[in-house]
Design a protein around this motif. Sequence first.
Motif, PDB file in Angstrom:
ATOM      1  N   GLU A 130       0.835  -1.210   0.000  1.00  0.00           N
ATOM      2  CA  GLU A 130       0.000   0.000   0.000  1.00  0.00           C
ATOM      3  C   GLU A 130       0.866   1.254   0.000  1.00  0.00           C
ATOM      4  O   GLU A 130       0.514   2.262  -0.623  1.00  0.00           O
ATOM      5  N   LEU A 131       1.986   1.200   0.689  1.00  0.00           N
ATOM      6  CA  LEU A 131       2.917   2.331   0.671  1.00  0.00           C
ATOM      7  C   LEU A 131       3.413   2.577  -0.753  1.00  0.00           C
ATOM      8  O   LEU A 131       3.492   3.723  -1.206  1.00  0.00           O
ATOM      9  N   GLU A 132       3.731   1.482  -1.448  1.00  0.00           N
ATOM     10  CA  GLU A 132       4.233   1.609  -2.818  1.00  0.00           C
ATOM     11  C   GLU A 132       3.229   2.321  -3.719  1.00  0.00           C
ATOM     12  O   GLU A 132       3.604   3.127  -4.585  1.00  0.00           O
ATOM     13  N   LYS A 133       1.947   2.060  -3.505  1.00  0.00           N
ATOM     14  CA  LYS A 133       0.913   2.677  -4.329  1.00  0.00           C
ATOM     15  C   LYS A 133       0.847   4.190  -4.146  1.00  0.00           C
ATOM     16  O   LYS A 133       0.339   4.908  -5.020  1.00  0.00           O
ATOM     17  N   LEU A 134       1.351   4.674  -3.009  1.00  0.00           N
ATOM     18  CA  LEU A 134       1.298   6.109  -2.716  1.00  0.00           C
ATOM     19  C   LEU A 134       2.435   6.884  -3.370  1.00  0.00           C
ATOM     20  O   LEU A 134       2.372   8.104  -3.488  1.00  0.00           O
ATOM     21  N   ILE A 135       3.485   6.177  -3.787  1.00  0.00           N
ATOM     22  CA  ILE A 135       4.642   6.853  -4.372  1.00  0.00           C
ATOM     23  C   ILE A 135       4.278   7.435  -5.736  1.00  0.00           C
ATOM     24  O   ILE A 135       3.640   6.781  -6.566  1.00  0.00           O
ATOM     25  N   CYS A 136       4.679   8.683  -5.935  1.00  0.00           N
ATOM     26  CA  CYS A 136       4.433   9.333  -7.221  1.00  0.00           C
ATOM     27  C   CYS A 136       5.673  10.134  -7.629  1.00  0.00           C
ATOM     28  O   CYS A 136       6.680  10.149  -6.915  1.00  0.00           O
ATOM     29  N   GLU A 137       5.590  10.792  -8.744  1.00  0.00           N
ATOM     30  CA  GLU A 137       6.747  11.523  -9.276  1.00  0.00           C
ATOM     31  C   GLU A 137       7.205  12.630  -8.337  1.00  0.00           C
ATOM     32  O   GLU A 137       8.392  12.964  -8.296  1.00  0.00           O
ATOM     33  N   ASP A 138       6.287  13.197  -7.548  1.00  0.00           N
ATOM     34  CA  ASP A 138       6.621  14.305  -6.659  1.00  0.00           C
ATOM     35  C   ASP A 138       7.055  13.868  -5.267  1.00  0.00           C
ATOM     36  O   ASP A 138       7.341  14.710  -4.410  1.00  0.00           O
ATOM     37  N   THR A 139       7.107  12.563  -4.998  1.00  0.00           N
ATOM     38  CA  THR A 139       7.463  12.090  -3.662  1.00  0.00           C
ATOM     39  C   THR A 139       8.933  12.384  -3.371  1.00  0.00           C
ATOM     40  O   THR A 139       9.819  12.012  -4.138  1.00  0.00           O
ATOM     41  N   ILE A 140       9.179  13.041  -2.231  1.00  0.00           N
ATOM     42  CA  ILE A 140      10.551  13.386  -1.853  1.00  0.00           C
ATOM     43  C   ILE A 140      10.993  12.731  -0.553  1.00  0.00           C
ATOM     44  O   ILE A 140      12.192  12.684  -0.255  1.00  0.00           O
ATOM     45  N   LEU A 141      10.045  12.213   0.238  1.00  0.00           N
ATOM     46  CA  LEU A 141      10.414  11.652   1.544  1.00  0.00           C
ATOM     47  C   LEU A 141       9.432  10.560   1.955  1.00  0.00           C
ATOM     48  O   LEU A 141       8.220  10.708   1.806  1.00  0.00           O
ATOM     49  N   VAL A 142       9.987   9.480   2.503  1.00  0.00           N
ATOM     50  CA  VAL A 142       9.203   8.454   3.190  1.00  0.00           C
ATOM     51  C   VAL A 142       9.748   8.372   4.611  1.00  0.00           C
ATOM     52  O   VAL A 142      10.965   8.261   4.806  1.00  0.00           O
ATOM     53  N   SER A 143       8.860   8.450   5.603  1.00  0.00           N
ATOM     54  CA  SER A 143       9.275   8.392   7.009  1.00  0.00           C
ATOM     55  C   SER A 143       8.484   7.316   7.730  1.00  0.00           C
ATOM     56  O   SER A 143       7.247   7.346   7.751  1.00  0.00           O
ATOM     57  N   VAL A 144       9.205   6.348   8.297  1.00  0.00           N
ATOM     58  CA  VAL A 144       8.583   5.233   9.015  1.00  0.00           C
ATOM     59  C   VAL A 144       9.391   4.962  10.278  1.00  0.00           C
ATOM     60  O   VAL A 144      10.620   4.847  10.218  1.00  0.00           O
ATOM     61  N   MET A 145       8.723   4.868  11.418  1.00  0.00           N
ATOM     62  CA  MET A 145       9.424   4.573  12.670  1.00  0.00           C
ATOM     63  C   MET A 145       9.896   3.122  12.677  1.00  0.00           C
ATOM     64  O   MET A 145       9.287   2.248  12.048  1.00  0.00           O
ATOM     65  N   ALA A 146      10.972   2.862  13.404  1.00  0.00           N
ATOM     66  CA  ALA A 146      11.501   1.500  13.482  1.00  0.00           C
ATOM     67  C   ALA A 146      10.660   0.645  14.418  1.00  0.00           C
ATOM     68  O   ALA A 146      10.263  -0.479  14.080  1.00  0.00           O
ATOM     69  N   VAL A 147      10.389   1.175  15.614  1.00  0.00           N
ATOM     70  CA  VAL A 147       9.587   0.473  16.618  1.00  0.00           C
ATOM     71  C   VAL A 147       8.455   1.391  17.038  1.00  0.00           C
ATOM     72  O   VAL A 147       8.700   2.528  17.462  1.00  0.00           O
ATOM     73  N   ASN A 148       7.235   0.905  16.930  1.00  0.00           N
ATOM     74  CA  ASN A 148       6.095   1.731  17.318  1.00  0.00           C
ATOM     75  C   ASN A 148       6.075   1.938  18.827  1.00  0.00           C
ATOM     76  O   ASN A 148       6.210   0.983  19.603  1.00  0.00           O
ATOM     77  N   ASN A 149       5.891   3.166  19.246  1.00  0.00           N
ATOM     78  CA  ASN A 149       5.961   3.501  20.662  1.00  0.00           C
ATOM     79  C   ASN A 149       4.725   3.071  21.445  1.00  0.00           C
ATOM     80  O   ASN A 149       4.772   3.000  22.679  1.00  0.00           O
ATOM     81  N   GLU A 150       3.624   2.752  20.765  1.00  0.00           N
ATOM     82  CA  GLU A 150       2.388   2.426  21.471  1.00  0.00           C
ATOM     83  C   GLU A 150       2.146   0.933  21.625  1.00  0.00           C
ATOM     84  O   GLU A 150       1.658   0.485  22.664  1.00  0.00           O
ATOM     85  N   VAL A 151       2.481   0.147  20.605  1.00  0.00           N
ATOM     86  CA  VAL A 151       2.271  -1.301  20.717  1.00  0.00           C
ATOM     87  C   VAL A 151       3.553  -2.105  20.518  1.00  0.00           C
ATOM     88  O   VAL A 151       3.569  -3.315  20.738  1.00  0.00           O
ATOM     89  N   GLY A 152       4.636  -1.446  20.097  1.00  0.00           N
ATOM     90  CA  GLY A 152       5.918  -2.130  19.964  1.00  0.00           C
ATOM     91  C   GLY A 152       6.142  -2.846  18.648  1.00  0.00           C
ATOM     92  O   GLY A 152       7.129  -3.587  18.507  1.00  0.00           O
ATOM     93  N   ALA A 153       5.270  -2.641  17.669  1.00  0.00           N
ATOM     94  CA  ALA A 153       5.444  -3.309  16.376  1.00  0.00           C
ATOM     95  C   ALA A 153       6.756  -2.880  15.724  1.00  0.00           C
ATOM     96  O   ALA A 153       7.039  -1.688  15.611  1.00  0.00           O
ATOM     97  N   ILE A 154       7.562  -3.853  15.311  1.00  0.00           N
ATOM     98  CA  ILE A 154       8.801  -3.584  14.590  1.00  0.00           C
ATOM     99  C   ILE A 154       8.452  -3.506  13.109  1.00  0.00           C
ATOM    100  O   ILE A 154       8.024  -4.498  12.495  1.00  0.00           O
ATOM    101  N   GLN A 155       8.620  -2.342  12.526  1.00  0.00           N
ATOM    102  CA  GLN A 155       8.153  -2.115  11.165  1.00  0.00           C
ATOM    103  C   GLN A 155       9.057  -2.806  10.135  1.00  0.00           C
ATOM    104  O   GLN A 155      10.253  -3.011  10.393  1.00  0.00           O
ATOM    105  N   PRO A 156       8.502  -3.166   8.997  1.00  0.00           N
ATOM    106  CA  PRO A 156       9.252  -3.915   7.970  1.00  0.00           C
ATOM    107  C   PRO A 156      10.206  -3.007   7.196  1.00  0.00           C
ATOM    108  O   PRO A 156      10.043  -2.766   5.997  1.00  0.00           O
TER     109      PRO A 156
END
Length: 377
Positions: A130-156
């Motif tokens: 789903e993230l890939e679908k959001l990328i377009c020609e004007d995309t300059i930054l993707v920001s994703v946390m490593a570990v979620n502070n609320e539930v602890g999910a380790i992001q891919p």
Amino acid sequence: MIYFDNAATTAMTTEVLKSYNDVVTRVIGNPSSLHNLGTVAGRLLNASRRQISDLLNVSPDEIFFTSGGSESDNWIIKGTAFEKQAFGKHLIISSVEHPAIKNSAEWLRDQGFKVDYAPVDKNGFVLVDELEKLICEDTILVSVMAVNNEVGAIQPLKEIATLLGNFPKISFHVDAVQAIGKIATKDFLLPRVDFASFSAHKFHGPRGVGFNYIKSGKRLTPLIHGGGQESGKRSTTENLPGIVATAKALRISLEGFEEKHAHVAEMKKVIYNELKEHNNVLVFSGVDNYAANILTWGIKGIRGEVTVHAFEDHEIYISTTSACASRKNSAAGTLMAMKVDPKLATSAVRISLDYTNTMTEVELFLTVFRQVLLKLG
């Protein structure tokens, strides 16, 4: 007292506090001054920068000190946006980011930038397709946390890094505030990562100190202008005592990582197994692909703040998910993004462990937990 709110802040260790006090009392020079006292301060500043870079296996020229995680995040999000706006004005962040990221992105939206939110699944993990679908020609930054502070999910992050390998012009930022010392550094400071944010008080350093990793060759528009400190990227006299203490805290935090991680994971497992035994207890965090230190749960029908105060009566300190939002008495943003029923989400509380906690504390916590559950549940 049992302190199980380490994701909010950690206590400075005796060694770290000694380093802080030594610099406060003995090193009075400004690192920018030309005289000998300034030279001594400058050498200590450079040594601390070098120690941090060595621990992270990066160059000293890639470490820049800040006042903490929020400034670090603000600087990277806003600094990247303004630096690269001639090439595009589209940013993508995950839907479970810390308010320092979300609010910065929303502020940029008011300045004419476009912001999209990458969704997560029911367990809190970013959906890379789903993230890939959001990328377009004007995309300059993707920001994703490593570990979620609320539930602890380790992001891919590895999958996201692989995806962004096909888009070399897009900057990749990782909020590593909850990751350092909790998961292996190599798992979040990947070769494709351009920026990463850190905060000292999350790993037994002082409050009010943080730093950014800025990959060599990457540029950010400064947020603070003045005397040209930090290679002209962040002007203000450096908090030398805090920086020295931060370097010491990081070294201690990363020493014996495997043993510390195993100890924390075992404590979480014991609590997790107990919580899962009770039908009127909701468990929002998992074990696999979740940080070993964070466990989010709730008692059905009981608001999180009620549970927090029930434990506080026994001098056990936990929190209602993110400390930055806990006083707002609202459901956790991450749980909302996970599409948890709002009535259930408002019950959420967070236990966040540390290697300084003990199994004896876990056993005492569980004894009180049964009492609280009997009273409230």
